[in-house]
Motif scaffolding. Structure first.
Motif, PDB file in Angstrom:
ATOM      1  N   GLN A  26      -7.531  15.264 -29.074  1.00  0.00           N
ATOM      2  CA  GLN A  26      -8.970  15.277 -28.829  1.00  0.00           C
ATOM      3  C   GLN A  26      -9.746  14.786 -30.046  1.00  0.00           C
ATOM      4  OE1 GLN A  26     -11.315  16.370 -26.262  1.00  0.00           O
ATOM      5  NE2 GLN A  26      -9.538  15.843 -25.019  1.00  0.00           N
ATOM      6  N   VAL A 187      -2.826  29.362 -20.733  1.00  0.00           N
ATOM      7  CA  VAL A 187      -2.694  27.919 -20.922  1.00  0.00           C
ATOM      8  C   VAL A 187      -1.213  27.556 -20.844  1.00  0.00           C
ATOM      9  CG1 VAL A 187      -3.131  25.969 -22.475  1.00  0.00           C
ATOM     10  CG2 VAL A 187      -4.749  27.901 -22.389  1.00  0.00           C
ATOM     11  N   MET A 203      -4.276  26.890 -16.889  1.00  0.00           N
ATOM     12  CA  MET A 203      -4.756  25.521 -17.089  1.00  0.00           C
ATOM     13  C   MET A 203      -3.819  24.779 -18.034  1.00  0.00           C
ATOM     14  SD  MET A 203      -8.013  26.058 -19.667  1.00  0.00           S
ATOM     15  CE  MET A 203      -8.626  27.416 -18.685  1.00  0.00           C
ATOM     16  N   SER A 204      -3.924  23.466 -18.030  1.00  0.00           N
ATOM     17  CA  SER A 204      -3.105  22.647 -18.921  1.00  0.00           C
ATOM     18  C   SER A 204      -3.640  22.736 -20.345  1.00  0.00           C
ATOM     19  CB  SER A 204      -3.112  21.192 -18.468  1.00  0.00           C
ATOM     20  OG  SER A 204      -4.403  20.614 -18.684  1.00  0.00           O
ATOM     21  N   ASP A 206      -4.202  20.219 -22.267  1.00  0.00           N
ATOM     22  CA  ASP A 206      -5.228  19.180 -22.423  1.00  0.00           C
ATOM     23  C   ASP A 206      -6.577  19.656 -21.906  1.00  0.00           C
ATOM     24  OD1 ASP A 206      -3.553  17.334 -23.640  1.00  0.00           O
ATOM     25  OD2 ASP A 206      -3.009  16.351 -21.756  1.00  0.00           O
ATOM     26  N   ASP A 207      -6.572  20.356 -20.783  1.00  0.00           N
ATOM     27  CA  ASP A 207      -7.812  20.892 -20.236  1.00  0.00           C
ATOM     28  C   ASP A 207      -8.418  21.919 -21.190  1.00  0.00           C
ATOM     29  OD1 ASP A 207      -9.923  21.610 -18.618  1.00  0.00           O
ATOM     30  OD2 ASP A 207      -8.726  22.740 -17.180  1.00  0.00           O
ATOM     31  N   LYS A 210      -9.951  20.158 -24.202  1.00  0.00           N
ATOM     32  CA  LYS A 210     -11.225  19.515 -23.864  1.00  0.00           C
ATOM     33  C   LYS A 210     -12.353  20.528 -23.853  1.00  0.00           C
ATOM     34  CE  LYS A 210      -9.246  15.748 -21.106  1.00  0.00           C
ATOM     35  NZ  LYS A 210      -9.058  15.205 -19.733  1.00  0.00           N
ATOM     36  N   ARG A 211     -12.103  21.692 -23.258  1.00  0.00           N
ATOM     37  CA  ARG A 211     -13.123  22.731 -23.211  1.00  0.00           C
ATOM     38  C   ARG A 211     -13.463  23.232 -24.616  1.00  0.00           C
ATOM     39  NH1 ARG A 211     -12.489  26.443 -17.820  1.00  0.00           N
ATOM     40  NH2 ARG A 211     -11.458  24.930 -16.473  1.00  0.00           N
TER      41      ARG A 211
END
Length: 250
Positions: A26, A187, A203-204, A206-207, A210-211
């Protein structure tokens, strides 16, 4: 001599896999210079050839003897840190059905999740003070919001990290260093892939990254996600007898 750069500089621990690795990607995509730390490069190895702004600094956060060596290596790498994301963590579960019970596991988890965080703060704080807008970020967990079976070590260590960061927020205010505590839910990482129980709202990595990246732009005191899990744990805190009956082993 410290590396001079026009890019913002972030140091990320626990960066070889999972959330840490996703955060590295990120910040690289956003044009930051990233100093990534872990015991070994792991998944980072695939990024070095294509990312000139990425460097690796080996660091076992549980080894206090490494702190001064890593501090000197950081000083040679950069003149300041704009952000430090202290993400290194581990998880083990207290198994009450075994004999004898492995109480030493409490020390192992606390040494990474709490004392490893303390070691990392001691290391990066001088460089954050040299930034005009330093940002110290620690990763706790939504597990601190309510009790979970077998999570005595993990939950206690993450609760200690949360309180430590809250106090640091006050003491670092005169230095204009903001402090954020991140509280992710479940995660999908190499750690959670070992879990044998249901993980709601999984959640992944990557998700999650991002958050986190998006939330950190506003430098909140805390950021807990996903909201659906926060709501569920709010109910658990306010109705503890119901929660006990719902999740305790039978």
């Amino acid at each position: 001599m410290a590396h001079k750069t026009d890019h913002d500089v972030v140091w990320i621990t626990g960066a070889s896999s999972g959330i840490g690795f996703a955060l590295v990607k990120q910040y690289l995509d956003a044009g930051w210079r990233v100093i990534a730390s872990a015991r070994k490069p792991g998944e980072l190895s695939a990024l070095f050839a294509s990312h000139s702004l990425l460097s690796f600094l080996p660091f076992d956060v549980t080894d206090s003897d490494q702190v001064e060596t890593v501090r000197q290596a950081l000083l040679l790498s950069t003149e300041h840190l704009d952000c430090a994301i202290l993400n290194a963590g581990t998880c083990e579960y207290l198994e009450m059905t075994t004999s004898p019970i492995d109480w030493e596991m409490m020390d192992r988890v606390m040494s990474v999740n709490f004392f490893g965080l303390v070691n990392s703060v001691a290391l990066c704080l001088p460089l954050l003070k040299k930034s005009s807008c330093g940002h110290l970020v620690g990763v706790s967990s939504q597990a601190v919001q309510a009790a979970f079976p077998q999570a005595e070590a993990y939950g206690a260590s993450k609760a200690a990290a949360r309180y430590f960061l809250s106090s640091l927020r006050m003491d670092l205010k005169p230095f204009k260093i903001d402090v954020t505590c991140l509280l992710p839910g479940f995660v999908d990482t190499p750690l959670t892939q070992k879990n044998t129980f249901s993980m709601p709202f999984l959640m992944s990595a990557d998700d999650a990254a991002k958050r986190m990246f998006s939330a950190l732009q506003s430098r909140p005191f805390e950021f807990a996600f996903p909201k659906r899990l926060s709501t569920m744990l709010w109910v658990a805190r306010h109705f503890p007898k119901w929660w006990l009956g719902k999740v305790a082993p039978r």
